[in-house]
Motif scaffolding. Sequence first.
Motif, PDB file in Angstrom:
ATOM      1  N   ALA A  81       0.839  -1.203   0.000  1.00  0.00           N
ATOM      2  CA  ALA A  81       0.000   0.000   0.000  1.00  0.00           C
ATOM      3  C   ALA A  81       0.876   1.255   0.000  1.00  0.00           C
ATOM      4  O   ALA A  81       0.620   2.214  -0.740  1.00  0.00           O
ATOM      5  N   GLU A  82       1.915   1.214   0.800  1.00  0.00           N
ATOM      6  CA  GLU A  82       2.823   2.372   0.867  1.00  0.00           C
ATOM      7  C   GLU A  82       3.558   2.567  -0.454  1.00  0.00           C
ATOM      8  O   GLU A  82       3.685   3.686  -0.944  1.00  0.00           O
ATOM      9  N   ARG A  83       3.965   1.469  -1.046  1.00  0.00           N
ATOM     10  CA  ARG A  83       4.639   1.543  -2.345  1.00  0.00           C
ATOM     11  C   ARG A  83       3.751   2.166  -3.414  1.00  0.00           C
ATOM     12  O   ARG A  83       4.228   2.900  -4.282  1.00  0.00           O
ATOM     13  N   PHE A  84       2.461   1.891  -3.339  1.00  0.00           N
ATOM     14  CA  PHE A  84       1.529   2.442  -4.316  1.00  0.00           C
ATOM     15  C   PHE A  84       0.870   3.738  -3.832  1.00  0.00           C
ATOM     16  O   PHE A  84      -0.131   4.185  -4.380  1.00  0.00           O
ATOM     17  N   LYS A  85       1.482   4.341  -2.794  1.00  0.00           N
ATOM     18  CA  LYS A  85       1.057   5.639  -2.302  1.00  0.00           C
ATOM     19  C   LYS A  85      -0.424   5.683  -1.891  1.00  0.00           C
ATOM     20  O   LYS A  85      -1.128   6.663  -2.146  1.00  0.00           O
ATOM     21  N   ASP A 120      -3.238   6.286   0.725  1.00  0.00           N
ATOM     22  CA  ASP A 120      -3.380   7.041   1.965  1.00  0.00           C
ATOM     23  C   ASP A 120      -3.936   6.109   3.046  1.00  0.00           C
ATOM     24  O   ASP A 120      -5.038   5.569   2.907  1.00  0.00           O
ATOM     25  N   LEU A 121      -3.183   5.926   4.116  1.00  0.00           N
ATOM     26  CA  LEU A 121      -3.597   4.974   5.153  1.00  0.00           C
ATOM     27  C   LEU A 121      -4.390   5.609   6.299  1.00  0.00           C
ATOM     28  O   LEU A 121      -4.750   4.926   7.265  1.00  0.00           O
ATOM     29  N   THR A 122      -4.669   6.917   6.175  1.00  0.00           N
ATOM     30  CA  THR A 122      -5.409   7.603   7.241  1.00  0.00           C
ATOM     31  C   THR A 122      -6.768   6.967   7.545  1.00  0.00           C
ATOM     32  O   THR A 122      -7.157   6.882   8.709  1.00  0.00           O
ATOM     33  N   PRO A 123      -7.482   6.465   6.515  1.00  0.00           N
ATOM     34  CA  PRO A 123      -8.789   5.841   6.830  1.00  0.00           C
ATOM     35  C   PRO A 123      -8.684   4.495   7.537  1.00  0.00           C
ATOM     36  O   PRO A 123      -9.714   3.895   7.851  1.00  0.00           O
ATOM     37  N   TYR A 124      -7.457   4.021   7.765  1.00  0.00           N
ATOM     38  CA  TYR A 124      -7.296   2.670   8.303  1.00  0.00           C
ATOM     39  C   TYR A 124      -6.482   2.647   9.601  1.00  0.00           C
ATOM     40  O   TYR A 124      -5.371   2.095   9.652  1.00  0.00           O
ATOM     41  N   PRO A 125      -7.020   3.240  10.675  1.00  0.00           N
ATOM     42  CA  PRO A 125      -6.225   3.343  11.905  1.00  0.00           C
ATOM     43  C   PRO A 125      -5.923   1.988  12.549  1.00  0.00           C
ATOM     44  O   PRO A 125      -4.830   1.805  13.104  1.00  0.00           O
TER      45      PRO A 125
END
Lengths: 161, 217
Positions: free
Chosen positions: A118-122, A124-129
């Motif tokens: 997910a990080e590699r494909f940029k 946004d992880l904010t919705p997934y605490p």
Amino acid sequence: MKQVPALKIDGITIGQSLAIIEYLEETRPTPRLLPQDPKKRASVRMISDLIAGGIQPLQNLSVLKQVGQENQLTWAQNAITSGFNALERILQSTAGRYCVGDEVSMADLCLVPQVANAERFKVDLTPYPTISRINKTLLALEAFQVSHPCRQPDTPAELRA
Amino acid sequence: MTESGKPILYSYFRSSCSWRVRIALALKGIDYEMMPINLVKDGGQQFSKEFQALNPMKQVPALKIDGITIGQSLAIIEYLEETRPTPRLLPQDPKKRASVRMISDLIAGGIQPLQNLSVLKQVGQENQLTWAQNAITSGFNALERILQSTAGRYCVGDEVSMADLCLVPQVANAERFKVDLTPYPTISRINKTLLALEAFQVSHPCRQPDTPAELRA
């Protein structure tokens, strides 16, 4: 299958990461990677399958090649966000310290590498605490560090930890 | 669970993943209630608020059983195996179990997700057939080779297993997408043998409560 991983062990070769992990669990049962209780085991397998069957195959190398370079990022992001939307909700019922309760399980082994994707494909992880919290907790464990992509024999120099 | 205490299966007649679970329930003689979820009508009933609350993955199958709801067909089947162990759907030997899981994952993780409804919507109508055919032929090329080492009467030896529950619905998808099955004689033979078994017949898409009249057997 022309894919990794494949494990040559006990005179056989096994493909498919979860089939490998379940074999290791059945033949080298400690420490456990699946809880004892069948209902918790079902949660572990459901989360693992969501990631390994529902997210990763849609954003792996051969699929991305087929969608074409200009579409790849959006395609991968869609695959991951759809899956993470569902996963975040599921984890709200199953998670303790880790994906299912307070013991590391096969679900956690699937989560961390998928967050790295997910990080590699940029994405946004904010919705997934919940996903983020569990990922951070797991990354502090030694097994998740020694196995990290940045510390492998074939890690390119520029990506090495 | 219903008033009667029966498990409830959320299923779509044509969903290959749902079919796997229907076969498992039939083989194990588990009586259940069917709740059809139409993946196409009303924009897709799997997206309704009610269904989402039940299964956040917004997919079928989902099984409500023993006070819990499980999504993901193989997680459901492994739960049934662990709680209703006879007849078995996984062999006793760990190496054979690994083969069963490898084949099941190849199909359920490596082929089906690449040709399911939501992915096909994304590739666009003019590309759908080719895309689905590629996904299936790549997977079947690998599967045909693997089966040459593992197969007896069925996918792994001579006992029906979870791998066989994955095979038959995937072959049905292959036929729906007009994949030429000539290069896959082992897959074809095993599929034919399995389709003769009662559990594979009662669970068939053409015999479900939600099968449209024109597709009914």
